[in-house]
Design a protein around this motif. Structure first.
Motif, short mmCIF file in Angstrom:
data_model
loop_
_atom_site.label_atom_id
_atom_site.label_comp_id
_atom_site.label_asym_id
_atom_site.label_seq_id
_atom_site.Cartn_x
_atom_site.Cartn_y
_atom_site.Cartn_z
N LYS A 68 -0.72 -14.24 -12.08
CA LYS A 68 -2.08 -13.76 -12.35
C LYS A 68 -2.45 -12.62 -11.39
N ILE A 69 -2.14 -12.78 -10.11
CA ILE A 69 -2.45 -11.74 -9.13
C ILE A 69 -1.70 -10.45 -9.47
N ALA A 70 -0.42 -10.58 -9.79
CA ALA A 70 0.38 -9.39 -10.14
C ALA A 70 -0.22 -8.67 -11.34
N ASN A 71 -0.56 -9.41 -12.37
CA ASN A 71 -1.12 -8.80 -13.58
C ASN A 71 -2.47 -8.13 -13.30
N GLU A 72 -3.31 -8.79 -12.52
CA GLU A 72 -4.63 -8.21 -12.23
C GLU A 72 -4.52 -6.92 -11.41
N LEU A 73 -3.45 -6.79 -10.63
CA LEU A 73 -3.24 -5.58 -9.83
C LEU A 73 -2.46 -4.50 -10.58
N GLY A 74 -2.00 -4.82 -11.78
CA GLY A 74 -1.24 -3.85 -12.56
C GLY A 74 0.22 -3.76 -12.18
N PHE A 75 0.75 -4.79 -11.48
CA PHE A 75 2.15 -4.84 -11.11
C PHE A 75 2.96 -5.48 -12.24
N ILE A 76 4.25 -5.32 -12.21
CA ILE A 76 5.14 -5.99 -13.16
C ILE A 76 5.29 -7.43 -12.68
N SER A 77 5.12 -8.39 -13.60
CA SER A 77 5.23 -9.80 -13.22
C SER A 77 6.43 -10.45 -13.90
N ILE A 78 7.16 -11.23 -13.10
CA ILE A 78 8.29 -11.99 -13.61
C ILE A 78 8.11 -13.43 -13.16
N ARG A 79 8.05 -14.33 -14.11
CA ARG A 79 7.90 -15.75 -13.80
C ARG A 79 9.25 -16.42 -13.92
N ILE A 80 9.62 -17.17 -12.88
CA ILE A 80 10.85 -17.94 -12.91
C ILE A 80 10.48 -19.40 -13.16
N LYS A 95 0.85 -1.20 0.00
CA LYS A 95 0.00 0.00 0.00
C LYS A 95 0.88 1.25 0.00
N ASN A 96 0.40 2.28 -0.64
CA ASN A 96 1.10 3.56 -0.79
C ASN A 96 2.36 3.47 -1.65
N THR A 97 2.49 2.40 -2.44
CA THR A 97 3.61 2.25 -3.37
C THR A 97 3.06 2.33 -4.79
N PRO A 98 3.64 3.15 -5.66
CA PRO A 98 3.15 3.24 -7.04
C PRO A 98 3.20 1.87 -7.74
N LYS A 99 2.12 1.54 -8.44
CA LYS A 99 2.02 0.24 -9.11
C LYS A 99 3.18 -0.05 -10.05
N ASN A 100 3.68 0.99 -10.73
CA ASN A 100 4.74 0.74 -11.71
C ASN A 100 6.11 0.51 -11.05
N SER A 101 6.16 0.55 -9.72
CA SER A 101 7.42 0.26 -9.04
C SER A 101 7.33 -1.03 -8.21
N ILE A 102 6.28 -1.82 -8.45
CA ILE A 102 6.10 -3.08 -7.75
C ILE A 102 6.32 -4.23 -8.72
N ILE A 103 7.19 -5.13 -8.34
CA ILE A 103 7.53 -6.27 -9.18
C ILE A 103 7.29 -7.55 -8.39
N VAL A 104 6.51 -8.46 -8.96
CA VAL A 104 6.23 -9.73 -8.34
C VAL A 104 7.01 -10.80 -9.08
N ILE A 105 7.77 -11.60 -8.32
CA ILE A 105 8.60 -12.66 -8.90
C ILE A 105 8.13 -13.98 -8.31
N GLY A 106 7.75 -14.91 -9.17
CA GLY A 106 7.29 -16.20 -8.67
C GLY A 106 7.28 -17.26 -9.75
N ASP A 107 7.02 -18.48 -9.33
CA ASP A 107 7.00 -19.62 -10.25
C ASP A 107 5.58 -20.04 -10.63
N SER A 108 4.60 -19.67 -9.83
CA SER A 108 3.23 -20.14 -10.04
C SER A 108 2.39 -19.11 -10.80
#
Length: 143
Positions: free
Chosen positions: A96-108, A77-90
């Motif tokens: 999916k959660i990252a994309n739906e929230l407008g965050f940057i998603s990185i799949r490993i 919360k209180n962090t700009p969406k374009n500066s949040i990066i989610v990194i995961g394998d699932s």
């Protein structure tokens, strides 16, 4: 400053081998001080406690029952969406959660989910990597 939300199992920690991946500590060392790193783990894993202690100096840790959009939103919360990066394998639990929230998603591509195929547009990550070291090439960070 960037905020990284990183999954624990099969992203930083190999539950089958009960050890951190080789690139985990070097990556966290480089990220420290340049971005906020939050590890999200769905449930406590007793045999991994010693491994989690190794990463604690570099991160904020969140042990949760389930990964949800509400949880991800509350952590950043209180962090700009374009500066949040989610990194995961699932795809379902992180990408999916990252994309739906407008965050940057990185799949490993590691572990049991590495062969999953996205079924919808919201399941397609912005980036796909095989090693945490690859993040250094795609993120706007000056490590």
């Amino acid at each position: 400053m960037l905020t990284l939300l990183i999954d624990w199992n099969r992203t930083l920690y190999d539950p089958e081998k009960k050890s951190l991946y080789q690139d985990t500590i070097p990556f966290l060392q480089k990220a420290r001080g340049i971005c906020t790193v939050c590890i999200i783990s769905a449930g406590e894993i007793p045999d991994a406690y010693e491994q989690k202690e190794k990463v604690r100096p570099y991160t904020k840790n969140f042990i949760v029952k389930n990964k949800t959009k509400k949880l991800f939103s509350e952590i950043v919360k209180n962090t700009p969406k374009n500066s949040i990066i989610v990194i995961g394998d699932s795809i379902a639990q992180e990408i999916k959660i990252a994309n739906e929230l407008g965050f940057i998603s990185i799949r490993i591509l590691r572990g049991k989910y590495k062969d999953e195929i996205p079924a919808t547009k919201n399941e397609i990550p912005r980036y796909t990597i095989r090693s945490l070291n690859e993040i250094l090439n795609i993120l706007p960070l000056s490590f």
